[in-house]
Scaffold this active site. Sequence first.
Site, PDB file in Angstrom:
ATOM      1  N   CYS A 227     -16.424   1.198   0.239  1.00 29.04           N
ATOM      2  CA  CYS A 227     -15.227   0.377   0.477  1.00 29.04           C
ATOM      3  C   CYS A 227     -14.838   0.343   1.950  1.00 29.04           C
ATOM      4  CB  CYS A 227     -14.071   0.913  -0.368  1.00 29.04           C
ATOM      5  SG  CYS A 227     -13.738   2.662  -0.063  1.00 29.04           S
TER       6      CYS A 227
ATOM      7  N   ARG B 295       0.887  -1.170   0.000  1.00 33.24           N
ATOM      8  CA  ARG B 295       0.000   0.000   0.000  1.00 33.24           C
ATOM      9  C   ARG B 295       0.916   1.209   0.000  1.00 33.24           C
ATOM     10  NH1 ARG B 295      -5.424   0.993   3.478  1.00 33.24           N
ATOM     11  NH2 ARG B 295      -6.102  -0.284   1.724  1.00 33.24           N
TER      12      ARG B 295
ATOM     13  N   ARG C 143     -13.136  -9.166   0.553  1.00 42.24           N
ATOM     14  CA  ARG C 143     -11.738  -8.723   0.524  1.00 42.24           C
ATOM     15  C   ARG C 143     -10.815  -9.931   0.707  1.00 42.24           C
ATOM     16  NH1 ARG C 143     -10.045  -3.610   0.991  1.00 42.24           N
ATOM     17  NH2 ARG C 143      -8.204  -4.680   0.180  1.00 42.24           N
TER      18      ARG C 143
ATOM     19  N   HIS D  16      -7.088   0.956  -6.548  1.00 40.79           N
ATOM     20  CA  HIS D  16      -7.301   0.012  -5.436  1.00 40.79           C
ATOM     21  C   HIS D  16      -7.901  -1.267  -6.052  1.00 40.79           C
ATOM     22  CE1 HIS D  16      -7.635  -1.561  -1.541  1.00 40.79           C
ATOM     23  NE2 HIS D  16      -8.483  -0.726  -0.972  1.00 40.79           N
TER      24      HIS D  16
ATOM     25  N   ASP E 214     -17.284   6.656  -1.485  1.00 39.23           N
ATOM     26  CA  ASP E 214     -16.005   6.482  -0.776  1.00 39.23           C
ATOM     27  C   ASP E 214     -15.778   7.780   0.009  1.00 39.23           C
ATOM     28  OD1 ASP E 214     -13.340   5.910  -0.040  1.00 39.23           O
ATOM     29  OD2 ASP E 214     -12.528   6.105  -2.067  1.00 39.23           O
TER      30      ASP E 214
ATOM     31  N   GLN F  22      -9.671  -4.081  -3.973  1.00 29.63           N
ATOM     32  CA  GLN F  22     -11.017  -3.671  -3.568  1.00 29.63           C
ATOM     33  C   GLN F  22     -12.008  -3.912  -4.713  1.00 29.63           C
ATOM     34  OE1 GLN F  22     -12.090  -2.068  -0.457  1.00 29.63           O
ATOM     35  NE2 GLN F  22     -14.052  -2.626  -1.358  1.00 29.63           N
TER      36      GLN F  22
HETATM   37  N1   CP Z   1     -11.271  -0.691   2.050  1.00 32.38           N
HETATM   38  C1   CP Z   1     -10.013  -0.735   2.543  1.00 32.38           C
HETATM   39  O1   CP Z   1      -9.030  -0.838   1.808  1.00 32.38           O
HETATM   40  O2   CP Z   1      -9.953  -0.660   3.900  1.00 32.38           O
HETATM   41  P1   CP Z   1      -8.603  -0.425   4.751  1.00 32.38           P
HETATM   42  O3   CP Z   1      -8.090   0.941   4.358  1.00 32.38           O
HETATM   43  O4   CP Z   1      -9.027  -0.499   6.185  1.00 32.38           O
HETATM   44  O5   CP Z   1      -7.627  -1.484   4.376  1.00 32.38           O
HETATM   45  N1  NVA Z   2     -10.004   6.545  -1.361  1.00 34.25           N
HETATM   46  C1  NVA Z   2      -9.682   6.024  -0.046  1.00 34.25           C
HETATM   47  C2  NVA Z   2      -9.895   4.557  -0.002  1.00 34.25           C
HETATM   48  C3  NVA Z   2      -9.686   3.921   1.353  1.00 34.25           C
HETATM   49  C4  NVA Z   2      -9.843   2.421   1.335  1.00 34.25           C
HETATM   50  C5  NVA Z   2      -8.242   6.369   0.288  1.00 34.25           C
HETATM   51  O1  NVA Z   2      -7.384   6.315  -0.615  1.00 34.25           O
HETATM   52  O2  NVA Z   2      -7.969   6.723   1.434  1.00 34.25           O
END
Ligand code: CP
Ligand code: NVA
Length: 306
Positions: A263, A96, A291, A124, A223, A127
């Site tokens: 999400c 990430r 997930r 993502h 989101d 997701q």
């Molecule tokens: N939806 C998602 O990616 O959640 P987290 O940021 O908690 O991993």
């Molecule tokens: N768009 C959000 C998604 C979190 C799962 C972010 O990038 O923080």
Amino acid sequence: MTRHFISISDTAQKDLERIYELARLRPQGDELAHVGVSLIFEKPSLRTRASSVSAVQQLGGHFCIFTKDEIGLDVRESSEDVARTLAQTSSIVAARVFDHGVFARMMAATEEISFINLLSDYAHPAQAVADVLALADFFGQGDLSSLQGKRVAYVGDATNVTRSLASSLIRLGVHVVVGAPDGYQLSADDVRVITGQAARGGTLTLCDNAPAAAESANALYTDSWISMGLEAEAAQRREDLQAFQVNSELLALADPAVAILHCLPAHRGEEITDQVLDSARSLIWSQVHHRTTAMLGILRWIQEGK
Ligand code: CP
Ligand code: NVA
């Protein structure tokens, strides 16, 4: 050739369909036997970290987690040297990251590792796999073809999640509508990439009006307005996006059987109300469930290519 899962738009449809298929199989416990998986988190995570660990363990692999300060991508050492180092202990690196471009640099540094994107500023994709599985369960008891011809509206800030969602749905024949204000919409380049991959009659429509986007929608997705890393813009974003809240009034414009998706993490009372998020129409817990199945599918597909 080493397989990578970096974005939906970089993944061929036949590979995505294989991932959806592999996600549904019961783990045997040895698919990743003796395989090391490094999990890097430059940003916070609950669902992604929990589902990644669970999937690696269910497949019999071993993992090591590195947080931002521990690994210091391009701070403590270069991302390239991190990749070369992890190649000695892992055959899969799932990360990430803030900057999507880091993946290309790490892939160029070593051919020995498969990389998985667990969220970047651009995409993502893990997701999106979970969202497709949740929607297929909802519309057709797991049948992907049940998505064809459905209208899925995304309302709010067009994020990494929106981009991956639209890319995956347009290939399955979905009419994707993105309602976002000026400055928060997908870019012209995004539209070119996404529509260039349309299949089975799938379309993408952009509008700057939440009610128009939600009209007759079979599914309604939102989101956070303040994605991780954008906290300094919070006040401006809340002001600019307030007309794009997913609430009961917006829900009333959608199809009566509309599914609600998010999400997570949700900012209750901001981009979505409690009433809508907790309603009988909400698929959020099915999304969370998938997930893990999504990660099982992605990891097995990577391993199939080795
Ligand atoms: N939806 C998602 O990616 O959640 P987290 O940021 O908690 O991993
Ligand atoms: N768009 C959000 C998604 C979190 C799962 C972010 O990038 O923080």
